[in-house]
Design a protein around this motif. Sequence first.
Motif, PDB file in Angstrom:
ATOM      1  N   ASP A 383       4.789 -24.310  -1.048  1.00 23.67           N
ATOM      2  CA  ASP A 383       5.040 -22.925  -1.435  1.00 23.67           C
ATOM      3  C   ASP A 383       3.684 -22.300  -1.736  1.00 23.67           C
ATOM      4  OD1 ASP A 383       7.753 -23.469  -1.301  1.00 23.67           O
ATOM      5  OD2 ASP A 383       8.004 -23.646  -3.464  1.00 23.67           O
ATOM      6  N   PHE A 384       3.290 -21.323  -0.945  1.00 25.33           N
ATOM      7  CA  PHE A 384       1.979 -20.715  -1.197  1.00 25.33           C
ATOM      8  C   PHE A 384       1.969 -19.251  -0.778  1.00 25.33           C
ATOM      9  CE2 PHE A 384       1.793 -22.852   2.940  1.00 25.33           C
ATOM     10  CZ  PHE A 384       1.179 -21.935   3.788  1.00 25.33           C
ATOM     11  N   VAL A 385       0.962 -18.549  -1.265  1.00 27.74           N
ATOM     12  CA  VAL A 385       0.862 -17.111  -1.034  1.00 27.74           C
ATOM     13  C   VAL A 385      -0.537 -16.800  -0.530  1.00 27.74           C
ATOM     14  CG1 VAL A 385       0.288 -16.716  -3.469  1.00 27.74           C
ATOM     15  CG2 VAL A 385       1.146 -14.829  -2.105  1.00 27.74           C
ATOM     16  N   VAL A 386      -0.607 -15.829   0.379  1.00 26.45           N
ATOM     17  CA  VAL A 386      -1.879 -15.383   0.945  1.00 26.45           C
ATOM     18  C   VAL A 386      -2.145 -13.972   0.407  1.00 26.45           C
ATOM     19  CG1 VAL A 386      -3.182 -14.935   3.051  1.00 26.45           C
ATOM     20  CG2 VAL A 386      -1.452 -16.765   3.009  1.00 26.45           C
ATOM     21  N   LEU A 387      -3.239 -13.828  -0.339  1.00 28.27           N
ATOM     22  CA  LEU A 387      -3.554 -12.579  -1.015  1.00 28.27           C
ATOM     23  C   LEU A 387      -4.692 -11.869  -0.298  1.00 28.27           C
ATOM     24  CD1 LEU A 387      -3.452 -13.944  -4.674  1.00 28.27           C
ATOM     25  CD2 LEU A 387      -1.632 -12.704  -3.462  1.00 28.27           C
ATOM     26  N   ASP A 388      -4.522 -10.581  -0.069  1.00 31.01           N
ATOM     27  CA  ASP A 388      -5.494  -9.761   0.641  1.00 31.01           C
ATOM     28  C   ASP A 388      -6.483  -9.176  -0.365  1.00 31.01           C
ATOM     29  OD1 ASP A 388      -6.930  -8.055   2.222  1.00 31.01           O
ATOM     30  OD2 ASP A 388      -5.198  -6.946   2.996  1.00 31.01           O
ATOM     31  N   LEU A 389      -7.715  -9.645  -0.337  1.00 31.23           N
ATOM     32  CA  LEU A 389      -8.731  -9.168  -1.275  1.00 31.23           C
ATOM     33  C   LEU A 389      -9.190  -7.752  -0.961  1.00 31.23           C
ATOM     34  CD1 LEU A 389     -10.892 -12.411  -1.646  1.00 31.23           C
ATOM     35  CD2 LEU A 389      -8.920 -11.667  -2.993  1.00 31.23           C
ATOM     36  N   HIS A 390      -8.831  -7.234   0.206  1.00 33.39           N
ATOM     37  CA  HIS A 390      -9.189  -5.875   0.627  1.00 33.39           C
ATOM     38  C   HIS A 390      -7.928  -5.035   0.833  1.00 33.39           C
ATOM     39  CE1 HIS A 390     -13.298  -7.416   2.374  1.00 33.39           C
ATOM     40  NE2 HIS A 390     -13.219  -7.520   1.056  1.00 33.39           N
ATOM     41  N   THR A 392      -6.533  -2.604  -0.748  1.00 34.40           N
ATOM     42  CA  THR A 392      -6.692  -1.162  -0.915  1.00 34.40           C
ATOM     43  C   THR A 392      -8.170  -0.813  -0.794  1.00 34.40           C
ATOM     44  OG1 THR A 392      -7.029  -1.231  -3.318  1.00 34.40           O
ATOM     45  CG2 THR A 392      -4.741  -1.131  -2.522  1.00 34.40           C
ATOM     46  N   GLN A 393      -8.443   0.446  -0.577  1.00 36.34           N
ATOM     47  CA  GLN A 393      -9.830   0.883  -0.456  1.00 36.34           C
ATOM     48  C   GLN A 393     -10.600   0.588  -1.743  1.00 36.34           C
ATOM     49  OE1 GLN A 393     -10.233   4.936   0.839  1.00 36.34           O
ATOM     50  NE2 GLN A 393     -12.438   4.994   0.510  1.00 36.34           N
ATOM     51  N   LEU A 394      -9.963   0.868  -2.886  1.00 40.11           N
ATOM     52  CA  LEU A 394     -10.618   0.610  -4.164  1.00 40.11           C
ATOM     53  C   LEU A 394     -10.884  -0.883  -4.356  1.00 40.11           C
ATOM     54  CD1 LEU A 394     -11.672   1.466  -6.943  1.00 40.11           C
ATOM     55  CD2 LEU A 394      -9.287   1.339  -7.778  1.00 40.11           C
ATOM     56  N   MET A 395      -9.907  -1.722  -4.007  1.00 39.34           N
ATOM     57  CA  MET A 395     -10.093  -3.158  -4.182  1.00 39.34           C
ATOM     58  C   MET A 395     -11.213  -3.670  -3.280  1.00 39.34           C
ATOM     59  SD  MET A 395      -7.284  -6.232  -3.938  1.00 39.34           S
ATOM     60  CE  MET A 395      -6.415  -5.666  -5.396  1.00 39.34           C
ATOM     61  N   ARG A 396     -11.262  -3.183  -2.042  1.00 41.29           N
ATOM     62  CA  ARG A 396     -12.327  -3.605  -1.141  1.00 41.29           C
ATOM     63  C   ARG A 396     -13.694  -3.226  -1.712  1.00 41.29           C
ATOM     64  NH1 ARG A 396     -11.088  -0.645   2.782  1.00 41.29           N
ATOM     65  NH2 ARG A 396      -9.719  -2.094   3.891  1.00 41.29           N
ATOM     66  N   PHE A 397     -13.799  -1.996  -2.206  1.00 43.61           N
ATOM     67  CA  PHE A 397     -15.067  -1.527  -2.770  1.00 43.61           C
ATOM     68  C   PHE A 397     -15.447  -2.363  -3.993  1.00 43.61           C
ATOM     69  CE2 PHE A 397     -17.382   1.329  -5.694  1.00 43.61           C
ATOM     70  CZ  PHE A 397     -18.487   1.613  -4.902  1.00 43.61           C
ATOM     71  N   ARG A 398     -14.474  -2.616  -4.863  1.00 42.75           N
ATOM     72  CA  ARG A 398     -14.755  -3.357  -6.097  1.00 42.75           C
ATOM     73  C   ARG A 398     -15.088  -4.817  -5.796  1.00 42.75           C
ATOM     74  NH1 ARG A 398     -16.503  -5.629  -9.513  1.00 42.75           N
ATOM     75  NH2 ARG A 398     -15.943  -5.763 -11.738  1.00 42.75           N
ATOM     76  N   MET A 399     -14.390  -5.426  -4.839  1.00 37.75           N
ATOM     77  CA  MET A 399     -14.667  -6.822  -4.490  1.00 37.75           C
ATOM     78  C   MET A 399     -16.096  -6.989  -3.976  1.00 37.75           C
ATOM     79  SD  MET A 399     -12.266  -9.056  -5.061  1.00 37.75           S
ATOM     80  CE  MET A 399     -10.498  -9.093  -5.457  1.00 37.75           C
ATOM     81  N   ASN A 400     -16.590  -5.966  -3.277  1.00 31.65           N
ATOM     82  CA  ASN A 400     -17.946  -6.043  -2.754  1.00 31.65           C
ATOM     83  C   ASN A 400     -18.997  -5.997  -3.861  1.00 31.65           C
ATOM     84  OD1 ASN A 400     -17.151  -6.267  -0.089  1.00 31.65           O
ATOM     85  ND2 ASN A 400     -17.164  -4.057   0.264  1.00 31.65           N
ATOM     86  N   GLN A 401     -18.599  -5.552  -5.050  1.00 30.16           N
ATOM     87  CA  GLN A 401     -19.518  -5.549  -6.197  1.00 30.16           C
ATOM     88  C   GLN A 401     -19.422  -6.836  -7.020  1.00 30.16           C
ATOM     89  OE1 GLN A 401     -21.125  -2.622  -5.851  1.00 30.16           O
ATOM     90  NE2 GLN A 401     -19.519  -2.090  -4.370  1.00 30.16           N
ATOM     91  N   ALA A 402     -18.375  -7.616  -6.780  1.00 32.12           N
ATOM     92  CA  ALA A 402     -18.146  -8.814  -7.605  1.00 32.12           C
ATOM     93  C   ALA A 402     -19.221  -9.860  -7.353  1.00 32.12           C
ATOM     94  CB  ALA A 402     -16.763  -9.384  -7.322  1.00 32.12           C
ATOM     95  N   GLY A 416      -4.425  -5.792  -8.473  1.00 30.46           N
ATOM     96  CA  GLY A 416      -3.462  -6.292  -7.504  1.00 30.46           C
ATOM     97  C   GLY A 416      -2.023  -5.956  -7.834  1.00 30.46           C
ATOM     98  N   ASP A 417      -1.201  -5.897  -6.803  1.00 30.90           N
ATOM     99  CA  ASP A 417       0.242  -5.709  -6.938  1.00 30.90           C
ATOM    100  C   ASP A 417       0.875  -6.196  -5.636  1.00 30.90           C
ATOM    101  OD1 ASP A 417      -0.254  -3.623  -5.090  1.00 30.90           O
ATOM    102  OD2 ASP A 417      -0.291  -2.112  -6.669  1.00 30.90           O
ATOM    103  N   ASP A 418       2.064  -5.718  -5.290  1.00 28.99           N
ATOM    104  CA  ASP A 418       2.720  -6.228  -4.085  1.00 28.99           C
ATOM    105  C   ASP A 418       1.953  -5.888  -2.803  1.00 28.99           C
ATOM    106  OD1 ASP A 418       3.364  -3.536  -4.470  1.00 28.99           O
ATOM    107  OD2 ASP A 418       5.333  -3.714  -3.553  1.00 28.99           O
ATOM    108  N   ARG A 419       1.104  -4.855  -2.844  1.00 35.71           N
ATOM    109  CA  ARG A 419       0.285  -4.533  -1.665  1.00 35.71           C
ATOM    110  C   ARG A 419      -0.739  -5.620  -1.381  1.00 35.71           C
ATOM    111  NH1 ARG A 419      -1.938   1.094  -3.722  1.00 35.71           N
ATOM    112  NH2 ARG A 419      -2.063  -0.242  -5.581  1.00 35.71           N
ATOM    113  N   THR A 420      -1.041  -6.413  -2.392  1.00 41.67           N
ATOM    114  CA  THR A 420      -2.035  -7.477  -2.266  1.00 41.67           C
ATOM    115  C   THR A 420      -1.461  -8.710  -1.588  1.00 41.67           C
ATOM    116  OG1 THR A 420      -2.854  -6.660  -4.388  1.00 41.67           O
ATOM    117  CG2 THR A 420      -3.789  -8.719  -3.601  1.00 41.67           C
ATOM    118  N   VAL A 421      -0.145  -8.846  -1.599  1.00 38.19           N
ATOM    119  CA  VAL A 421       0.498 -10.031  -1.025  1.00 38.19           C
ATOM    120  C   VAL A 421       0.641  -9.837   0.480  1.00 38.19           C
ATOM    121  CG1 VAL A 421       2.571 -11.465  -1.028  1.00 38.19           C
ATOM    122  CG2 VAL A 421       1.697 -10.529  -3.178  1.00 38.19           C
ATOM    123  N   SER A 422      -0.134 -10.607   1.216  1.00 40.76           N
ATOM    124  CA  SER A 422      -0.128 -10.491   2.668  1.00 40.76           C
ATOM    125  C   SER A 422       0.985 -11.324   3.290  1.00 40.76           C
ATOM    126  CB  SER A 422      -1.482 -10.919   3.225  1.00 40.76           C
ATOM    127  OG  SER A 422      -1.515 -10.808   4.627  1.00 40.76           O
TER     128      SER A 422
END
Length: 445
Positions: A383-390, A392-402, A416-422
């Motif tokens: 049982d596993f989940v694949v999460l999209d680090l990009h 949303t536009q904001l998440m992509r921008f913020r991840m690039n600063q991490a 993150g929310d349900d949009r993050t679950v790929s």
Amino acid sequence: MTTEKIAYRASILHSIADPKDVGLEKSYQYFEDGMIVVENGHIVDIGEAEQVQARHPSNIETVKFENKLLTSGFIDTHIHYPQTGMIASYGEQLLDWLENYTFPEELRFKNPVYAQKVASLFLDELASNGTTTALVFGTVHKESVYVFFEEAEKRKLRMIAGKVLMDRNAPEYLTDTPESGYLDSKELIERWHNRGRLLYAVTPRFAPTSTDAQLETVGRLLKEYPNVFMHTHLSENKKEIEWVMELFPDRDNYLDVYDHFGMLHERSVFAHGIHLSDCECQRLSESGSAISFCPTSNLFLGSGLLNLPKLEKFNINVGMGTDVGAGTSFSLLQTMSEAYKIMQLQQEKLHPLKSLFLATLGGARALRLEDKIGNLEVGKEADFVVLDLHATQLMRFRMNQAKNLEEKLFVLMSLGDDRTVSQTYIYGEKAYDINGQHSDQKIAV
């Protein structure tokens, strides 16, 4: 269940221990370019992609994910499927909220057609939020649990559920009797417990809605079926606690009501546990019982702030719960975000690796299922989940600063929310894809 070996390649992160026991650095495994191999619904290999590939045939079917983080499926240790239709109901605290919203909605589950419709929607919502196991309240109607298990069985889910027991202090249309509740529970246990990946929980709603006679039947069921679960509420609201002590004046405290009737054991899970005394914490620890931490619902109903460090001091197992419908989201990512804020309000910190633990391996430990689920170790159910680090536009921008993994994980939990679950995979098979069930992402590597 897919019987052939399939490899999944992505960044991989999973919890392997509680940070409080081993420290943060030893509490997880992370592979920036990682791979898991699944066969017959189980994890059969995990590690750095090149090393895993070398251990398997060169033509192994491989699914590769770009800019994704693969982790074990989320585990929700307290949720009410019949409250799906009343999520986000305005303006009450616990006891009035039950009377004005919960009980009228739960009446509708006398109709198995309606119950089946909601069960299907509910399980779809879990999948789209990356939740692969849950401990679930039904209603007083045994039909509501029957149709829930039917839907869960079709999807090969590991789910735990039970019929509510409630014989007083509730509308007459929602009460059973000690005798009928016992017989209905017994029938459901013998039908569904340990059927495939399904498990049963004896489920008194909470102490005020059960007589002594009914609570005695709960203890009786737990003795007759010692490997079933017990699921109820505890110390959520201060008025609730006062009411319990009025109804059970001979008991020392709220937990002692349950203890008196033999309801504490290693598969007992109590939702909330916000207002617990030291002696109650000690007894929970001694009995091996667990607490479900439900931050969004505790804030929504104004119930209070869970003292997680206190529970940890007593070595009580704690998992994360959404508590839909008092909880305001099916997303355990959003639940983790609210948990962080609850700790902040108490001048405590909740590290993102600890949050991940609570939502995965910690939940599995609370449910005594850590030998089967909770992380991606070899031998565990896939049982596993694949999460999209990009996502949303904001998440992509913020991840690039991490700057590091911990910061990325915190951003994921905060934004993150349900949009993050790929994608969500159940027992090795894709159960949800944000782009549609039939999209084909398999490529040769």
